[in-house]
Design an enzyme around this catalytic site. Structure first.
Site, PDB file in Angstrom:
ATOM      1  N   ASP A   1      18.814   1.372 -25.940  1.00 46.47           N
ATOM      2  CA  ASP A   1      17.497   1.767 -26.156  1.00 46.47           C
ATOM      3  C   ASP A   1      16.388   0.877 -25.385  1.00 46.47           C
ATOM      4  O   ASP A   1      15.338   1.048 -25.409  1.00 46.47           O
ATOM      5  CB  ASP A   1      17.455   1.863 -27.703  1.00 46.47           C
ATOM      6  CG  ASP A   1      17.658   3.349 -28.273  1.00 46.47           C
ATOM      7  OD1 ASP A   1      17.889   3.047 -29.366  1.00 46.47           O
ATOM      8  OD2 ASP A   1      17.653   4.184 -27.404  1.00 46.47           O
TER       9      ASP A   1
ATOM     10  N   TYR B   1      12.720 -10.842 -13.217  1.00 48.69           N
ATOM     11  CA  TYR B   1      11.424 -10.412 -12.780  1.00 48.69           C
ATOM     12  C   TYR B   1      10.287 -10.859 -13.637  1.00 48.69           C
ATOM     13  O   TYR B   1       9.176 -11.335 -13.085  1.00 48.69           O
ATOM     14  CB  TYR B   1      11.706  -8.941 -13.064  1.00 48.69           C
ATOM     15  CG  TYR B   1      10.360  -7.893 -12.457  1.00 48.69           C
ATOM     16  CD1 TYR B   1       9.684  -7.512 -13.495  1.00 48.69           C
ATOM     17  CD2 TYR B   1      10.155  -7.616 -11.246  1.00 48.69           C
ATOM     18  CE1 TYR B   1       8.675  -6.709 -13.336  1.00 48.69           C
ATOM     19  CE2 TYR B   1       9.138  -6.911 -10.908  1.00 48.69           C
ATOM     20  CZ  TYR B   1       8.206  -6.405 -11.999  1.00 48.69           C
ATOM     21  OH  TYR B   1       7.271  -5.678 -11.594  1.00 48.69           O
TER      22      TYR B   1
ATOM     23  N   SER C   1       3.061  -7.307 -15.217  1.00 49.31           N
ATOM     24  CA  SER C   1       3.723  -6.295 -15.828  1.00 49.31           C
ATOM     25  C   SER C   1       3.691  -6.654 -17.292  1.00 49.31           C
ATOM     26  O   SER C   1       3.771  -7.825 -17.587  1.00 49.31           O
ATOM     27  CB  SER C   1       5.017  -6.025 -15.136  1.00 49.31           C
ATOM     28  OG  SER C   1       5.700  -5.315 -16.093  1.00 49.31           O
ATOM     29  N   SER C   2       4.013  -5.546 -18.105  1.00 48.04           N
ATOM     30  CA  SER C   2       4.208  -5.993 -19.705  1.00 48.04           C
ATOM     31  C   SER C   2       5.528  -6.474 -20.012  1.00 48.04           C
ATOM     32  O   SER C   2       5.716  -6.951 -21.043  1.00 48.04           O
ATOM     33  CB  SER C   2       4.058  -4.459 -20.492  1.00 48.04           C
ATOM     34  OG  SER C   2       5.185  -3.611 -19.954  1.00 48.04           O
ATOM     35  N   CYS C   3       6.318  -6.596 -19.171  1.00 48.38           N
ATOM     36  CA  CYS C   3       7.704  -7.103 -19.371  1.00 48.38           C
ATOM     37  C   CYS C   3       7.530  -8.882 -19.338  1.00 48.38           C
ATOM     38  O   CYS C   3       8.598  -9.536 -19.966  1.00 48.38           O
ATOM     39  CB  CYS C   3       8.595  -6.767 -18.305  1.00 48.38           C
ATOM     40  SG  CYS C   3       8.216  -7.715 -16.744  1.00 48.38           S
TER      41      CYS C   3
ATOM     42  N   GLY D   1       0.089   0.498  -4.962  1.00 51.02           N
ATOM     43  CA  GLY D   1      -0.622   0.170  -3.811  1.00 51.02           C
ATOM     44  C   GLY D   1      -1.400   1.537  -3.246  1.00 51.02           C
ATOM     45  O   GLY D   1      -2.507   1.532  -2.983  1.00 51.02           O
TER      46      GLY D   1
ATOM     47  N   HIS E   1       0.774  -1.110  -0.109  1.00 46.71           N
ATOM     48  CA  HIS E   1       0.008  -0.024   0.051  1.00 46.71           C
ATOM     49  C   HIS E   1       0.941   1.159   0.022  1.00 46.71           C
ATOM     50  O   HIS E   1       0.184   2.348  -0.219  1.00 46.71           O
ATOM     51  CB  HIS E   1      -1.021   0.205   1.188  1.00 46.71           C
ATOM     52  CG  HIS E   1      -0.274   0.244   2.529  1.00 46.71           C
ATOM     53  ND1 HIS E   1       0.365  -0.630   3.137  1.00 46.71           N
ATOM     54  CD2 HIS E   1      -0.166   1.293   3.325  1.00 46.71           C
ATOM     55  CE1 HIS E   1       0.941  -0.287   4.280  1.00 46.71           C
ATOM     56  NE2 HIS E   1       0.574   1.144   4.367  1.00 46.71           N
TER      57      HIS E   1
HETATM   58  N1  NAP Z   1       5.625   1.107 -11.780  1.00 45.02           N
HETATM   59  C1  NAP Z   1       5.298   0.325 -12.936  1.00 45.02           C
HETATM   60  O1  NAP Z   1       5.648   1.149 -14.078  1.00 45.02           O
HETATM   61  C2  NAP Z   1       4.580  -0.801 -13.166  1.00 45.02           C
HETATM   62  C3  NAP Z   1       4.128  -1.318 -14.401  1.00 45.02           C
HETATM   63  C4  NAP Z   1       3.611  -2.349 -14.663  1.00 45.02           C
HETATM   64  C5  NAP Z   1       3.132  -2.986 -13.435  1.00 45.02           C
HETATM   65  N2  NAP Z   1       3.731  -2.845 -12.324  1.00 45.02           N
HETATM   66  C6  NAP Z   1       3.404  -3.694 -11.113  1.00 45.02           C
HETATM   67  O2  NAP Z   1       2.562  -3.030 -10.015  1.00 45.02           O
HETATM   68  C7  NAP Z   1       2.952  -4.036  -8.713  1.00 45.02           C
HETATM   69  C8  NAP Z   1       3.441  -2.519  -7.843  1.00 45.02           C
HETATM   70  O3  NAP Z   1       4.680  -1.999  -8.379  1.00 45.02           O
HETATM   71  P1  NAP Z   1       4.856  -0.367  -7.846  1.00 45.02           P
HETATM   72  O4  NAP Z   1       5.256   0.241  -9.186  1.00 45.02           O
HETATM   73  O5  NAP Z   1       3.952   0.209  -7.211  1.00 45.02           O
HETATM   74  O6  NAP Z   1       6.188  -0.567  -6.841  1.00 45.02           O
HETATM   75  P2  NAP Z   1       6.658   0.127  -5.621  1.00 45.02           P
HETATM   76  O7  NAP Z   1       6.325   1.475  -5.913  1.00 45.02           O
HETATM   77  O8  NAP Z   1       8.171  -0.532  -5.649  1.00 45.02           O
HETATM   78  O9  NAP Z   1       5.770  -0.768  -4.419  1.00 45.02           O
HETATM   79  C9  NAP Z   1       6.073  -1.953  -4.158  1.00 45.02           C
HETATM   80  C10 NAP Z   1       5.545  -1.780  -2.580  1.00 45.02           C
HETATM   81  O10 NAP Z   1       5.744  -3.543  -2.345  1.00 45.02           O
HETATM   82  C11 NAP Z   1       6.348  -3.494  -0.989  1.00 45.02           C
HETATM   83  N3  NAP Z   1       6.968  -4.718  -0.746  1.00 45.02           N
HETATM   84  C12 NAP Z   1       7.998  -5.518  -1.625  1.00 45.02           C
HETATM   85  N4  NAP Z   1       8.509  -6.306  -0.952  1.00 45.02           N
HETATM   86  C13 NAP Z   1       7.761  -6.505   0.177  1.00 45.02           C
HETATM   87  C14 NAP Z   1       7.697  -7.474   1.157  1.00 45.02           C
HETATM   88  N5  NAP Z   1       8.708  -8.486   1.138  1.00 45.02           N
HETATM   89  N6  NAP Z   1       6.885  -7.571   2.097  1.00 45.02           N
HETATM   90  C15 NAP Z   1       5.935  -6.517   2.035  1.00 45.02           C
HETATM   91  N7  NAP Z   1       5.986  -5.421   1.223  1.00 45.02           N
HETATM   92  C16 NAP Z   1       6.839  -5.459   0.358  1.00 45.02           C
HETATM   93  C17 NAP Z   1       7.125  -2.250  -0.990  1.00 45.02           C
HETATM   94  O11 NAP Z   1       7.375  -1.962   0.315  1.00 45.02           O
HETATM   95  P3  NAP Z   1       8.629  -0.788   0.648  1.00 45.02           P
HETATM   96  O12 NAP Z   1       7.799   0.218   0.727  1.00 45.02           O
HETATM   97  O13 NAP Z   1       8.901  -1.257   2.161  1.00 45.02           O
HETATM   98  O14 NAP Z   1       9.656  -1.165  -0.365  1.00 45.02           O
HETATM   99  C18 NAP Z   1       6.433  -1.048  -1.775  1.00 45.02           C
HETATM  100  O15 NAP Z   1       5.499  -0.525  -0.953  1.00 45.02           O
HETATM  101  C19 NAP Z   1       4.352  -4.575  -9.320  1.00 45.02           C
HETATM  102  O16 NAP Z   1       3.525  -5.963  -9.098  1.00 45.02           O
HETATM  103  C20 NAP Z   1       4.610  -4.473 -10.313  1.00 45.02           C
HETATM  104  O17 NAP Z   1       4.712  -5.498 -11.153  1.00 45.02           O
HETATM  105  C21 NAP Z   1       4.402  -1.633 -11.919  1.00 45.02           C
END
Ligand code: NAP
Length: 322
Positions: A270, A137, A108-110, A17, A12
């Site tokens: 790139d 990942y 994710s798109s990857c 989140g 969150h």
């Molecule tokens: N960002 C993008 O462009 C993007 C694109 C496509 C999909 N997504 C997907 O969206 C999801 C969230 O990504 P996001 O960009 O929001 O990432 P983020 O900002 O890094 O947030 C991830 C959250 O997960 C928490 N977390 C990580 N490991 C944990 C653990 N072991 N126990 C409890 N909490 C944990 C982190 O806590 P901390 O705050 O303590 O680090 C952080 O709050 C992922 O599944 C990702 O694949 C993201």
């Protein structure tokens, strides 16, 4: 989901989140269950089970993951594969065991092949080689999709999997060592304007094309699909439109008010030539994105100025005024 439903948003504090929490609160959901990593480390199976026994959530948004750019993936392949597998396994298994009504898994798109036909359709999954730099990942996310589909097939567990494109917005990571291209460019152009720099260097040729979805749109889509979609097939979530890195750089320079020169460092990688999601399945389900890239860049820069530019510290986005 009724407004009093017990909803666990894993991760969150993160970009996704925190957007889902904002959206739930704005819609009057009052019973959110939120835990920091220090409170419940999702890689710890025992801690996760104990949490589900104590809290009995009814719905789960799995937005927790170890996320990072190309450099981080290259340096820490074990954590990107192992920790994400642990998080997916522990949360999905506990959710099924403790009779969670529905779970939204975020991939994710990857996950799609490096040279996938464009735009990328859901059925292109596992039809070609992955981008090597973030394969660890990607494999963990593909395993998460299959896990969700397996629980649905064997136990009828209502897990759905969303595949968002590149996201941006309030609460993003602006650290130039680990951030994605969009927040990095906002910071670079802002600092160049503030310091009176005559030019800004952008990595790569500027030719690659990328799609960017505002994270509030993703949160809106996640709630929409939690309420309306019940199938094991993955769903792409995107804007359905892309821009070149050069166009993105010019847009951000204009939003920031930077009038210096933009130069491209073609010695830097790139990545894939193009990555545009086909969103016809999602559109067919009745959802389309609402935030245009131009609007999203303006509001994100405003958030950056109010929350990051002075401190340089990553800040979580404030609650949305309902
Ligand atoms: N960002 C993008 O462009 C993007 C694109 C496509 C999909 N997504 C997907 O969206 C999801 C969230 O990504 P996001 O960009 O929001 O990432 P983020 O900002 O890094 O947030 C991830 C959250 O997960 C928490 N977390 C990580 N490991 C944990 C653990 N072991 N126990 C409890 N909490 C944990 C982190 O806590 P901390 O705050 O303590 O680090 C952080 O709050 C992922 O599944 C990702 O694949 C993201």
């Amino acid at each position: 989901m009724d407004n009093g439903a017990r909803i666990f948003v894993a991760g969150h504090k993160g970009l996704v989140g925190s957007a889902i929490v904002r959206e739930l609160r704005a819609r009057g959901f009052t019973n959110l269950i939120l835990r920091t990593r220090n409170e419940v480390d999702l890689t710890d199976r025992t801690a996760v089970n104990r949490f589900f026994v104590n809290e009995q959530p009814e719905y789960v948004f799995l937005a927790a993951a170890k996320v990072g750019g190309i450099l981080a993936n290259n340096k820490h392949p074990v954590e990107f594969l192992r920790d994400n597998l642990y998080i997916e396994l522990n949360v999905m298994d506990a959710a099924w065991k403790h009779r969670v009504k529905k779970l939204v898994f975020l991939g994710s798109s990857c996950i799609y092949p490096k040279f996938s036909p464009q735009p990328i359709k859901e059925e292109h999954l596992l039809t070609g080689e992955l981008e090597p730099t973030n394969q660890w990942y990607a494999i963990a996310k593909i395993a998460g999709i299959k896990l969700a589909q397996a629980y649905r097939k064997q136990h009828g567990f209502k897990a759905i999997s969303l595949m968002p494109t590149n996201l941006y917005g309030p609460g993003d990571n602006f650290d130039l060592q680990s951030s994605h291209v969009l927040p990095a460019l906002i910071r670079k152009f802002h600092e160049a304007k503030t310091n009176g720099a005559r030019q800004v260097t952008v990595w790569g040729s500027g030719q690659p094309r990328r799609e960017f979805l505002h994270v509030d749109d993703l949160a809106d889509a996640a709630l929409y699909l939690m309420e309306t979609y019940d199938d094991g097939e993955i769903v792409n979530v995107g804007l359905g439109d892309d821009v070149s890195i050069a166009e993105l750089a010019s847009k951000i320079a204009a939003v920031v008010g930077y009038e210096g020169e933009i130069v491209y460092d073609a010695s830097k990688p790139d990545g894939t030539p193009r990555k545009l999601m086909d969103v016809s399945r999602l559109t067919g389900l009745g959802w389309v994105a609402k935030v245009t890239l131009d609007e999203g860049l303006r509001s994100t820069y405003r958030w950056y100025l109010e929350n990051y530019a002075e401190t340089g510290l990553r800040a979580s986005a404030p609650a949305r005024r309902s």
